[in-house]
Design an enzyme around this catalytic site. Structure first.
Site, mmCIF file in Angstrom:
data_model
loop_
_atom_site.group_PDB
_atom_site.id
_atom_site.type_symbol
_atom_site.label_atom_id
_atom_site.label_comp_id
_atom_site.label_asym_id
_atom_site.label_seq_id
_atom_site.Cartn_x
_atom_site.Cartn_y
_atom_site.Cartn_z
ATOM 1 N N ASN A 157 1.335 -7.262 -3.284
ATOM 2 C CA ASN A 157 2.257 -6.422 -4.243
ATOM 3 C C ASN A 157 2.307 -4.892 -3.836
ATOM 4 O OD1 ASN A 157 3.461 -8.612 -6.221
ATOM 5 N ND2 ASN A 157 1.044 -9.039 -6.236
ATOM 6 N N GLU A 158 3.187 -4.664 -2.759
ATOM 7 C CA GLU A 158 3.362 -3.365 -2.466
ATOM 8 C C GLU A 158 3.882 -2.382 -3.201
ATOM 9 O OE1 GLU A 158 1.583 -2.777 -0.047
ATOM 10 O OE2 GLU A 158 1.657 -3.834 1.907
ATOM 11 N N PRO A 159 3.998 -1.038 -2.943
ATOM 12 C CA PRO A 159 4.742 -0.187 -4.105
ATOM 13 C C PRO A 159 5.928 -0.523 -4.140
ATOM 14 C CG PRO A 159 3.035 1.074 -2.280
ATOM 15 C CD PRO A 159 3.181 -0.337 -2.091
ATOM 16 N N THR A 176 -0.471 -0.947 4.903
ATOM 17 C CA THR A 176 -1.115 -2.123 4.839
ATOM 18 C C THR A 176 -1.386 -2.753 6.335
ATOM 19 O OG1 THR A 176 -0.402 -2.849 2.819
ATOM 20 C CG2 THR A 176 -0.880 -4.629 4.032
#
Length: 625
Positions: A157-159, A176
């Site tokens: 769950n990235e920014p 990442t």
């Protein structure tokens, strides 16, 4: 022990290293599995991959094999998987989980759930919906194990991820992918997408434990625990979970207020280390040299207790200034026939026996090339020991170049032909043959000899240890063994050094420095009863990734502009690590540029604190065993 502060919004516990807490977390999981089994219920676990949970899985496997822990009632759901990704790929999370856990316990195969990295693009949306339904049908997650990425991602769950997000396809953040690049032998090989459980899925777990190890996680850990809840740091959503614990090692906790600046949190017992740390921090905060700090500077920044103890800023400033001043020396091996009471090293013996341990075949010149040169120049008996072959960091293109040159010189050499054929047909899942690893190791070895000869070190003082833990042909290394420690012990016992230099930088992206340092510490522990060890001092340098903080430095070796240039030239002999190095980390600069910038910055920090203005400084911290 957790100590609540007004800064912290998530319960966290700090341990010295990752070993003890990993065992404790594994036992919490084991207790939950047994409790559920006793009530004839399934235990639903959300599992993570990456380096953080490896020791947890090792302990769970041990508990199964030695203490009868059964996984027959366990249902697992993994957080994520790269996309596209074949299950058989050694970089897949399917492979990871079976390698570290599932192949070694009695879990039912039908109870293992890992996102499918080969699902067709048109079927992904329905597949993700079905993954969510399957979690709910199993009764929801009883326990969710997490790591944390430097972007603040949990799972993938990235920014920008939404609080209510569910399992879905996501595009990976550049940072990442940079962090994953070493495992994939370059960022170009890292997938750009992944399938991940959502924030909402994670938050539905009844219990959440997040693991964070190492200094490269310190900044994001501080933002997550002390910052405001924001989608830009998805892990901050965990502030709203009522049963979450962060488990940290000391390195990952260093940016927390109660660790970094404890005087802002509580009253303290001021030891000498803490005093220096506080004074250096205040000097840097106010952009004042130490000798210019005033009583009001201390009082206005939470250090009135320190002034009460020391009397006045004037006396405290001089005391701390002198402490830093005494770390500076142009004689890292000690200055002969000189008063050494205020110097970091002893004056005798005049000619010391010295071993420089270098985890990879270039850490010596990158991290302490100027000091290395100074020690030889000042007449000491210097030895350098390369702990690993470094073969994994030589690209296939570089190896092919040397193989083809060799074949031109020896057209009938069969082994060379085999190497060329293998490299030209190699696929992403192929592990280098022993011959290819030997060639890559020889490239690193001869680059090292070229650099040490340039520094005028005799070849007989260069030792290639080729520690066995490293020689796997893959990024994943073996655990440290008695054989690794024995090799280290034999060399130390043979040389009987007065000084040992070793890499104390644990931020390298593939963990080799940590294993090499553990091998040294284990060897020292076993050798410390020998009489010669009473005269052996150990100095830790840091590598191309980080430097010691100013207050941590116990020996600062200034470099002249000419020595900076000489160090650069020594680094240049490591040609296979120049121009497109495989393990770049998150820093695009070449290693020689990093080293010069870091040494220049250390010198600037000393100058800003009010000390002399040097071109560059290499820094060391003493290890007491």
């Amino acid at each position: 022990m957790f100590e609540e502060t007004r800064f912290e919004k998530i319960h966290n516990i700090i341990f010295k290293d990752s070993i003890e807490p990993s065992i404790l977390v594994a036992r919490e999981i084991a207790d939950l599995i047994r409790e559920k089994a006793a009530n004839n219920k399934s235990c639903v676990l959300g599992l993570a991959t990456g380096s953080s949970p490896i020791k947890v899985y090792e302990e769970l496997v041990r508990l199964h094999k030695e203490e009868g822990l059964s996984f027959a009632n366990v249902v697992t759901f993994n957080l994520d998987e790269y996309y596209p990704m074949d299950k058989g790929n050694i970089q897949s999370y399917f492979y990871f989980m079976h390698e570290h856990l599932f192949n070694h316990v009695d879990i039912l195969p039908e109870n293992i759930n890992i996102p499918d990295g080969k699902i067709s693009t048109e079927d992904i949306q329905q597949y993700c919906i079905d993954y969510e339904k399957k979690i709910k049908a199993a009764g929801g997650l009883d326990f969710q194990l997490l790591g944390i990425g430097r972007t603040g991602h949990i799972g993938f769950n990235e920014p920008g991820s939404h609080y209510n997000s569910g399992t879905r396809s996501i595009t990976l953040d550049h940072i990442t992918r940079v962090d994953a690049a070493p495992a994939f032998l370059g960022i170009n090989n890292v997938p750009r997408k992944a399938i991940t459980m959502g924030i909402g899925t994670v938050m539905s777990a009844k219990r959440i434990v997040l693991l964070a190890w190492g200094g490269n996680k310190a900044e994001i850990v501080q933002k997550t625990i002390e910052g405001t809840v924001t989608s830009e740091v998805p892990a901050t959503y965990l502030q709203n979970h009522n049963n979450t614990t962060f488990i940290l090692d000391e390195a990952a906790s260093t940016e927390l207020t109660r660790v970094k600046t404890p005087w802002l949190v509580t009253s303290l017992i001021w030891d000498e280390v803490l005093k220096l740390k506080a004074v250096v921090w205040l000097s840097e905060l106010l952009n004042k040299s130490i000798l210019k700090l005033t009583d009001s500077d201390y009082n206005n920044n939470g250090m009135s207790g320190l002034l009460t103890e020391e009397g006045t800023a004037y006396h405290l400033n001089i005391k701390m200034f002198n402490k830093l001043q005494h770390t500076i020396t142009g004689w890292p091996g000690g200055k002969p026939n000189a008063d050494d009471s205020k110097r970091p090293e002893r004056s005798s013996p005049k000619r010391k026996r010295i071993v420089i341990f270098s985890p990879h075949p270039d850490d010596d010149v990158i991290s302490m090339g100027g000091t290395f040169d100074r020690l030889i120049e000042q007449g000491h008996e210097v030895h350098v020991a390369y702990q690993t072959s470094g073969n994994i960091a030589v690209s296939d293109e570089e190896a092919l170049k040397f193989a083809e040159i060799t074949q031109s010189l020896c057209p009938e050499c069969g082994e060379t032909k085999n190497i060329i054929n293998f490299l030209k047909s190699k696929t992403e899942n192929d592990i280098d043959t022993e011959a290819v690893r030997r060639l890559k190791g020889l490239i690193r070895r001869n680059e090292s000899l070229a650099a040490t000869r340039y520094l005028e070190l005799n070849d007989e003082n260069v030792h290639f240890l080729d520690l066995p833990f490293y020689e796997t042909g893959t990024i994943k290394k073996n655990n440290i063994s008695d054989e690794d420690v024995s090799i280290m012990k034999t060399l130390i016992d043979d040389i009987k050094p007065h000084q040992i230099y070793a890499a104390g930088d644990l931020a390298d992206p593939h963990g080799t420095h940590k294993v090499c340092l553990d091998a040294l510490f284990n060897a020292l522990e076993e050798l410390k009863q020998n009489k010669y060890m009473d005269d052996c001092w150990v100095w830790l340098y840091r590598g191309a990734w980080h430097e010691w903080e100013s207050y941590q430095i116990e020996m600062a070796v200034p470099l002249s502009p000419d020595q900076v240039l000489k160090k650069r030239r020594a680094i240049f002999y490591h040609q296979s690590q120049k121009d497109g190095v495989m393990f770049q980390g998150d820093d695009s600069r070449e290693f020689w540029v990093r080293a010069e910038d870091r040494n220049r910055l250390t010198a600037k920090k000393y100058n800003d604190l009010g000390l002399a203005d040097y071109a560059a400084i290499e820094a060391f911290k003493r290890y007491h065993f």
